[in-house]
Design a protein around this motif. Structure first.
Motif, PDB file in Angstrom:
ATOM      1  N   LYS A  84       0.837  -1.216   0.000  1.00 60.93           N
ATOM      2  CA  LYS A  84       0.000   0.000   0.000  1.00 60.93           C
ATOM      3  C   LYS A  84       0.862   1.253   0.000  1.00 60.93           C
TER       4      LYS A  84
ATOM      5  N   ASP B 275       3.928   4.026  -1.425  1.00 64.43           N
ATOM      6  CA  ASP B 275       4.644   4.607  -2.559  1.00 64.43           C
ATOM      7  C   ASP B 275       6.055   4.951  -2.110  1.00 64.43           C
TER       8      ASP B 275
ATOM      9  N   GLU C  52       2.625   5.058   3.245  1.00 67.70           N
ATOM     10  CA  GLU C  52       1.305   4.484   2.986  1.00 67.70           C
ATOM     11  C   GLU C  52       0.473   5.494   2.204  1.00 67.70           C
ATOM     12  N   ARG C  53      -0.057   5.050   1.059  1.00 70.46           N
ATOM     13  CA  ARG C  53      -0.830   5.933   0.183  1.00 70.46           C
ATOM     14  C   ARG C  53      -1.969   6.626   0.918  1.00 70.46           C
ATOM     15  N   GLY C  54      -2.099   7.924   0.672  1.00 69.54           N
ATOM     16  CA  GLY C  54      -3.205   8.673   1.279  1.00 69.54           C
ATOM     17  C   GLY C  54      -2.950   9.053   2.725  1.00 69.54           C
ATOM     18  N   THR C  55      -1.764   8.734   3.252  1.00 68.16           N
ATOM     19  CA  THR C  55      -1.436   9.076   4.642  1.00 68.16           C
ATOM     20  C   THR C  55      -0.010   9.659   4.671  1.00 68.16           C
ATOM     21  N   GLU C  56       0.434  10.037   5.872  1.00 73.88           N
ATOM     22  CA  GLU C  56       1.831  10.465   6.007  1.00 73.88           C
ATOM     23  C   GLU C  56       2.632   9.411   6.749  1.00 73.88           C
TER      24      GLU C  56
END
Ligand code: FNR
Length: 301
Positions: free
Chosen positions: A44, A46, A60-64
């Motif tokens: 999950k 990048d 983690e995508r969509g998070t920090e």
């Protein structure tokens, strides 16, 4: 990756992040494992180049949420340890980090129910076909060194048989934690059963269990490499022939955590383990670490 007379920092969840690995290397560790990361979580993520820190981050995508952080300085000695129960997923996760790490290791020893119920960790010890599938898939598709880390099976004969199958599958080295799955950390590690594996294999064996002083690296006779977890967690200068005081090591660890912007949960967890071992979490220092909300608070303790 060379496995000859190497002193190895073991994988440790919440502890083996970049600052701790660099700390261990600073004191003399030749090979440093990252904490186990589950393949589901890794895929999950990048890959980001962090220009500010000079690191490569897997976020983690969509998070920090930084799941794995590494830097070029450790490229030739860092091992990415993975939890997996599926060859294709393991490969997808490994491909993400393959350019940034020296080796990929599969955790086949974790006894926690979270791992076992997901078919990972020690659950793999009874599935030699799946082990074979995972190792051969990684070997065929990656240029990295591939290794795995196991525990002892019920009898030494069973352990040796499994170790031989793992060797045949193509790993470059095998780490053996000298305890069985139901054993507790206080149970003594069985160095003699590790020696049986060393005698049976042609590939290097990394012996693990109960190394608490620098001299213990020499006391595990026969093994090509020796891996240490708790001895390093409590005092990372175990890798140096002249041990530093744990207070000095702790200060250096905090400095590294600030430099590399370590996750405060990992910093606190590691510090708490050090303090609980040498002092007490009931005293002022321990209480202050527990209360810290961020790295600045920790640094003020
Ligand atoms: C571990 N251990 C472990 N093992 C593994 O393969 N992957 C992991 O992520 C972890 N995490 C972990 C965290 C902490 C805090 C400890 C103390 C241990 C097990 C470790 O790598 C090692 O096999 C055992 O601790 C035995 O070595 P020592 O402690 O006797 O040197």
């Amino acid at each position: 990756m060379e496995y000859k007379n190497k002193h190895v920092l073991a994988p440790m969840v919440r502890v083996g992040t970049l600052p701790f690995r660099l700390l261990a290397a600073q004191y003399g560790a030749d090979i440093t494992y990252g904490e186990e990361i589950i393949d589901h979580k890794m895929i999950k993520c990048d890959r980001h180049i962090n220009e500010y820190l000079g690191t490569t981050d897997f976020v983690e995508r969509g998070t920090e949420n930084v799941v794995f952080r590494t830097c070029p300085e450790e490229r030739n000695r860092v091992v990415f340890q993975m939890g997996t129960s599926n060859a294709v997923r393991a490969l997808t996760a490994a491909q993400l980090v393959s350019k940034d790490v020296a080796a990929i290791d599969i955790n086949m020893g974790c006894p926690k129910s979270f791992s076992i119920s997901g078919g990972m960790g020690a659950a793999l010890l009874s599935k030699p076909e799946l082990i074979h599938d995972i190792i051969t898939t990684l070997k065929r598709n990656l240029d990295n060194t591939i290794t795995c880390k196991i525990r002892l099976l019920k009898s030494s004969e069973d352990t040796v048989e499994l170790a031989r199958r793992i060797e045949k599958a193509g790993v470059s080295a095998l780490a053996v934690h000298g305890r069985r799955v139901p054993d507790r950390p206080r149970d003594p590690a069985k160095w003699d059963e590790i020696a049986d594996v060393v005698a049976a294999l042609s590939i290097p064996v990394i012996a693990n269990g109960d190394v608490f002083e620098y001299e213990d690296f020499e006391r595990i006779k026969g093994a090509t490499c020796v891996m240490v977890a708790r001895g390093a967690l409590w005092n990372a200068s175990i890798f140096s022939p002249s041990k530093s005081s744990w207070e000095d090591v702790k200060r250096e660890y905090v400095r590294q955590c600030i430099l590399w912007d370590n996750d405060v949960k990992s910093t606190k967890h590691t510090l708490k383990e050090m303090i609980a071992h040498y002092s007490s979490l009931e005293l002022a220092e321990g209480k202050a670490v527990i209360k810290s909300a961020n790295t600045e608070n920790v640094a003020m303790v």
